[in-house]
Design a protein around this motif. Structure first.
Motif, PDB file in Angstrom:
ATOM      1  N   MET B  80       0.838  -1.192   0.000  1.00 20.44           N
ATOM      2  CA  MET B  80       0.000   0.000   0.000  1.00 20.44           C
ATOM      3  C   MET B  80       0.879   1.251   0.000  1.00 20.44           C
ATOM      4  O   MET B  80       0.649   2.185  -0.774  1.00 20.44           O
ATOM      5  N   LEU B  81       1.897   1.246   0.859  1.00 15.40           N
ATOM      6  CA  LEU B  81       2.799   2.401   0.943  1.00 15.40           C
ATOM      7  C   LEU B  81       3.526   2.612  -0.377  1.00 15.40           C
ATOM      8  O   LEU B  81       3.608   3.738  -0.876  1.00 15.40           O
ATOM      9  N   ASN B  82       4.055   1.520  -0.948  1.00 16.70           N
ATOM     10  CA  ASN B  82       4.735   1.624  -2.244  1.00 16.70           C
ATOM     11  C   ASN B  82       3.819   2.238  -3.277  1.00 16.70           C
ATOM     12  O   ASN B  82       4.206   3.139  -4.019  1.00 16.70           O
ATOM     13  N   GLY B  83       2.597   1.732  -3.322  1.00 10.80           N
ATOM     14  CA  GLY B  83       1.631   2.223  -4.299  1.00 10.80           C
ATOM     15  C   GLY B  83       1.394   3.718  -4.137  1.00 10.80           C
ATOM     16  O   GLY B  83       1.381   4.465  -5.115  1.00 10.80           O
ATOM     17  N   LEU B  84       1.220   4.140  -2.887  1.00 12.47           N
ATOM     18  CA  LEU B  84       0.973   5.564  -2.635  1.00 12.47           C
ATOM     19  C   LEU B  84       2.162   6.411  -3.077  1.00 12.47           C
ATOM     20  O   LEU B  84       1.992   7.445  -3.734  1.00 12.47           O
ATOM     21  N   LEU B  85       3.373   5.938  -2.747  1.00 15.51           N
ATOM     22  CA  LEU B  85       4.578   6.689  -3.095  1.00 15.51           C
ATOM     23  C   LEU B  85       4.743   6.811  -4.608  1.00 15.51           C
ATOM     24  O   LEU B  85       4.940   7.908  -5.137  1.00 15.51           O
ATOM     25  N   ILE B  86       4.640   5.677  -5.274  1.00 18.10           N
ATOM     26  CA  ILE B  86       4.821   5.668  -6.727  1.00 18.10           C
ATOM     27  C   ILE B  86       3.785   6.571  -7.384  1.00 18.10           C
ATOM     28  O   ILE B  86       4.102   7.399  -8.242  1.00 18.10           O
ATOM     29  N   THR B  87       2.536   6.408  -6.954  1.00 18.73           N
ATOM     30  CA  THR B  87       1.458   7.194  -7.544  1.00 18.73           C
ATOM     31  C   THR B  87       1.699   8.678  -7.318  1.00 18.73           C
ATOM     32  O   THR B  87       1.582   9.486  -8.245  1.00 18.73           O
ATOM     33  N   ALA B  88       2.055   9.054  -6.091  1.00 13.37           N
ATOM     34  CA  ALA B  88       2.270  10.474  -5.775  1.00 13.37           C
ATOM     35  C   ALA B  88       3.382  11.052  -6.646  1.00 13.37           C
ATOM     36  O   ALA B  88       3.226  12.133  -7.228  1.00 13.37           O
ATOM     37  N   MET B  89       4.492  10.313  -6.764  1.00  6.43           N
ATOM     38  CA  MET B  89       5.616  10.825  -7.559  1.00  6.43           C
ATOM     39  C   MET B  89       5.218  10.997  -9.021  1.00  6.43           C
ATOM     40  O   MET B  89       5.484  12.035  -9.632  1.00  6.43           O
ATOM     41  N   ALA B  90       4.560   9.968  -9.561  1.00  5.11           N
ATOM     42  CA  ALA B  90       4.220  10.022 -10.988  1.00  5.11           C
ATOM     43  C   ALA B  90       3.213  11.135 -11.262  1.00  5.11           C
ATOM     44  O   ALA B  90       3.370  11.901 -12.215  1.00  5.11           O
ATOM     45  N   VAL B  91       2.193  11.249 -10.413  1.00  3.46           N
ATOM     46  CA  VAL B  91       1.153  12.254 -10.655  1.00  3.46           C
ATOM     47  C   VAL B  91       1.729  13.664 -10.518  1.00  3.46           C
ATOM     48  O   VAL B  91       1.489  14.532 -11.357  1.00  3.46           O
ATOM     49  N   ALA B  92       2.533  13.880  -9.471  1.00  2.00           N
ATOM     50  CA  ALA B  92       3.090  15.221  -9.264  1.00  2.00           C
ATOM     51  C   ALA B  92       3.972  15.620 -10.446  1.00  2.00           C
ATOM     52  O   ALA B  92       3.845  16.731 -10.983  1.00  2.00           O
ATOM     53  N   ALA B  93       4.835  14.718 -10.867  1.00  2.00           N
ATOM     54  CA  ALA B  93       5.725  15.032 -11.986  1.00  2.00           C
ATOM     55  C   ALA B  93       4.923  15.283 -13.258  1.00  2.00           C
ATOM     56  O   ALA B  93       5.201  16.236 -13.999  1.00  2.00           O
ATOM     57  N   ALA B  94       3.909  14.451 -13.495  1.00  2.00           N
ATOM     58  CA  ALA B  94       3.111  14.612 -14.710  1.00  2.00           C
ATOM     59  C   ALA B  94       2.389  15.961 -14.704  1.00  2.00           C
ATOM     60  O   ALA B  94       2.287  16.632 -15.737  1.00  2.00           O
ATOM     61  N   LEU B  95       1.916  16.379 -13.533  1.00  2.54           N
ATOM     62  CA  LEU B  95       1.203  17.647 -13.449  1.00  2.54           C
ATOM     63  C   LEU B  95       2.113  18.823 -13.780  1.00  2.54           C
ATOM     64  O   LEU B  95       1.752  19.690 -14.587  1.00  2.54           O
ATOM     65  N   VAL B  96       3.291  18.851 -13.150  1.00  4.94           N
ATOM     66  CA  VAL B  96       4.199  19.980 -13.353  1.00  4.94           C
ATOM     67  C   VAL B  96       4.630  20.043 -14.818  1.00  4.94           C
ATOM     68  O   VAL B  96       4.469  21.062 -15.498  1.00  4.94           O
ATOM     69  N   VAL B  97       5.137  18.929 -15.316  1.00  5.36           N
ATOM     70  CA  VAL B  97       5.654  18.891 -16.686  1.00  5.36           C
ATOM     71  C   VAL B  97       4.517  19.110 -17.686  1.00  5.36           C
ATOM     72  O   VAL B  97       4.644  19.870 -18.642  1.00  5.36           O
ATOM     73  N   GLY B  98       3.397  18.438 -17.426  1.00  4.62           N
ATOM     74  CA  GLY B  98       2.277  18.518 -18.358  1.00  4.62           C
ATOM     75  C   GLY B  98       1.657  19.896 -18.404  1.00  4.62           C
ATOM     76  O   GLY B  98       1.229  20.357 -19.470  1.00  4.62           O
ATOM     77  N   PHE B  99       1.611  20.580 -17.284  1.00  6.50           N
ATOM     78  CA  PHE B  99       1.013  21.917 -17.259  1.00  6.50           C
ATOM     79  C   PHE B  99       1.776  22.866 -18.185  1.00  6.50           C
ATOM     80  O   PHE B  99       1.173  23.649 -18.917  1.00  6.50           O
ATOM     81  N   LEU B 100       3.093  22.777 -18.157  1.00  5.92           N
ATOM     82  CA  LEU B 100       3.901  23.662 -18.996  1.00  5.92           C
ATOM     83  C   LEU B 100       3.602  23.426 -20.480  1.00  5.92           C
ATOM     84  O   LEU B 100       3.358  24.366 -21.238  1.00  5.92           O
ATOM     85  N   ALA B 101       3.572  22.146 -20.866  1.00  3.44           N
ATOM     86  CA  ALA B 101       3.302  21.850 -22.271  1.00  3.44           C
ATOM     87  C   ALA B 101       1.880  22.254 -22.638  1.00  3.44           C
ATOM     88  O   ALA B 101       1.641  22.769 -23.738  1.00  3.44           O
ATOM     89  N   ALA B 102       0.946  22.055 -21.712  1.00  6.09           N
ATOM     90  CA  ALA B 102      -0.440  22.432 -21.986  1.00  6.09           C
ATOM     91  C   ALA B 102      -0.544  23.934 -22.207  1.00  6.09           C
ATOM     92  O   ALA B 102      -1.263  24.402 -23.097  1.00  6.09           O
TER      93      ALA B 102
END
Lengths: 308, 285
Positions: B80-102
């Motif tokens: 559960m912890l691994n899942g939360l960590l991985i998800t948080a990292m991926a979502v946060a990075a996607a948001l920052v990077v994706g927002f700029l391109a958007a």
């Protein structure tokens, strides 16, 4: 005059630079983790990468089109292709027709019933694929599954301890039911939203002129729904053609040959048999088979993207 | 029951027709919900009732044992912890990077814009599993298999195209006049992005990240391939658990419920966004 002439291009230049700068991180990531693997996949499919190369880190030997020849001359591979295609045609047809039927039904029921239907579909839609597959595995369990119990109740039918996956037709019926069941909410809810775009006046006028329900559906509703219908059907084709989770989970992560689809077959070849190159070749063929549908989808999306 | 005139689309609809439609609708809803109900029903039954040849439609003696036993599994909490960590990292990075391109796609007209849109739309269709073989080999070489970072990176790529495309839609929805007004008032372009567009995209960022969460949380094939049993997420645990002890249906269903709860809650929260976002575009086209 000259001032404007020079300012505008300079401004445009600066804009272009800023835009590329903003897009750069996305492009770099996509290139490194999508573009490059795509290239590697194609490269691999022309080599012969096995476990030995993986462990020793030796360059895999060049194999030319051997992997493709192997696949295209293998009856097992063609069986997988045919099975995947047949499943896609059947499951997409059934789910789109049922989705459309449910969407139309939702326009006819009273508000309370519609709410109930919406809530039921929302829960199904929200359910993770793997959880849904596990639920179906349990429902169809040969010993304690409730499905056998219910069917067994029908007089004259003996379904106690019936195994659903011995006969591939029955097994695929379970898998298809699972996929259709899980797919209906997306289809029905999207299509019912699309149905609100059909002008009531048009239907009323047609009815007054003596059109029956079928004529109204064919003459008015379906033509207006067509762009949306096209998009959801295309998406369903892409998703169902890539079937993995459902047959994988229902067959305990070891699908028998008759339960293999292109996605699981490529995966099993690569990670089960350490035939990384053969698995890649199958993946390449899969992508090529889907290319037409994908291009069609992108063109549709482009049309929509152009509007706003 | 009171008549709902607004419900009646066509004129001259018979009462019998409505009754038939309602009955069909209720039947349909019951069939749809049945598997979900059966998961819940099973999870609260003691083992003796789960393994019974005459299944009951309600737990005769409801118990939380199955949940206790799922939570007590050695790898449940770490997964559960691994899942939360991985998800948080991926979502946060996607948001920052994706927002700029958007931002770039939504607010600039420039040479190459169409090409970028094509890439963003196109890569969403590449069956990601097909790329798993080369990704596995690449990550293996970079010593990133059996690591949370490696999985996060692949999830980032999985989420990024969708994130860019959705945020682009949200940013396009903000009137350009606001940008212009702010610039006339002396804001620079970065200030406009920071002070006008970012706050106004707030709901879009939330919806996009929730959707990203669902995608990453539900993924189990990639992580199952890349990582050892100790470094799985909850969804992969659910699959792993199945092969390890196939017939423990009670705990399996309880585990499935715990795994589904965050996804179902989040999904129901943003459901309106997903449905309308899709159809609004398609109806216009």
């Amino acid at each position: 005059m000259t001032a404007v002439d020079t300012v505008v291009p300079r401004r445009r230049n600066r804009d272009a630079r800023a835009a590329w700068l903003l897009s750069l991180p996305t492009l770099v990531i996509l290139l490194a983790l999508l573009g490059y693997p795509l290239y590697r996949m194609i490269l691999l499919s022309f080599q012969n990468m096995r476990l030995r190369e993986l462990i020793t880190d030796l360059a895999p030997p060049w194999a030319g089109v051997d992997q493709y020849v192997k696949a295209l001359t293998d009856g097992v591979f063609w069986g997988v292709v045919g099975r995947t295609a047949a499943f896609t045609v059947v499951s997409v047809t059934v789910s789109v027709l049922l989705g459309l039927g449910v969407a139309l039904l939702m326009r006819r029921v009273t508000r309370g019933v519609r709410l109930f239907m919406m809530i039921a579909m929302m829960f199904v839609w929200a359910l993770p694929q793997l959880v849904a597959a596990q639920a179906f595995r349990w429902l169809t369990d040969s010993d304690f599954g409730v499905l056998n119990y219910l069917i067994d109740k029908i007089p004259g039918v003996d379904f106690a301890n019936h195994s659903w996956f011995v006969n591939p037709w029955e097994g695929w019926a379970v898998i298809t039911t699972l996929v259709v069941w899980a797919g209906i909410p997306f289809l029905a809810i999207s299509l019912s939203a699309g149905l609100t775009q059909v002008p009531k006046e048009l239907i009323e006028a047609a009815t007054v002129d003596g059109a029956n329900a079928w004529q109204v559906l064919r003459g008015i509703t379906l033509p207006i729904l067509k762009p949306l219908l096209t998009i959801v059907t295309t998406l369903s084709v892409i998703w169902n053609f890539g079937l993995f989770t459902q047959n994988w989970a229902l067959r305990d992560s070891h699908p028998e040959p008759v339960y293999q689809t292109l996605a699981t077959y490529s995966y099993t070849q690569a990670f089960g048999q350490s035939r990384y190159s053969y698995g890649s070749a199958i993946s390449v063929i899969t992508v090529l088979l889907m290319l037409g549908v994908m291009v069609f989808y992108i063109r549709q999306m482009f049309k929509i993207g152009e509007v706003d | 029951m009171a008549r709902h005139d607004e419900d009646v689309v066509t004129v001259g609809r018979s009462r019998a027709g409505t009754v038939t439609a309602n009955t069909t609708g209720i039947l349909f809803g019951l069939i749809m919900i049945f598997p979900v109900y059966w998961v819940l029903n099973t999870a609260f039954k003691p083992d003796s009732e789960v393994r019974s040849f005459t299944p009951t439609f309600f737990p005769a003696s409801p118990t939380l044992d199955n949940f206790r036993s799922a939570l007590g599994e050695e790898l449940f909490l770490p997964s559960m912890l691994n899942g939360l960590l991985i998800t948080a990292m991926a979502v946060a990075a996607a948001l920052v990077v994706g927002f700029l391109a958007a931002l770039a796609i939504a607010r600039f007209q420039f040479y190459g814009r169409r090409a970028i849109i094509l890439v963003v739309l196109g890569v969403q269709l590449v069956p990601f599993l097909a790329l798993l073989i080369p990704l596995f080999l690449m990550l293996q070489k970079a010593n990133l298999t059996n690591s949370l970072i490696g999985v996060s990176l692949t999830y980032l790529v999985l989420l990024l195209p969708y994130t860019v495309w959705t945020l682009r839609g949200f940013i396009s929805g903000i009137p350009r006049e606001l940008d212009e007004a702010a610039m006339i008032d002396g804001c620079s372009r970065p200030q406009v992005f920071w002070k006008i567009i970012l706050p106004l995209t707030g709901p879009g960022l939330v919806a996009t990240s929730v959707y990203g969460f669902i995608q990453a949380w539900n993924e189990f094939i990639i992580i199952n391939t890349l990582n050892s049993p100790q470094k799985q997420n909850l969804m992969a645990w659910l699959l792993y658990n199945q092969t390890e002890r196939g017939t423990a249906w009670g705990p399996l269903m309880a585990g499935a419920i715990i795994t589904s709860i965050p996804v179902v809650v989040f999904f129901l929260l943003i459901q309106r966004n997903i449905a309308t976002g899709l159809t609004a575009g398609a109806v216009k086209g």
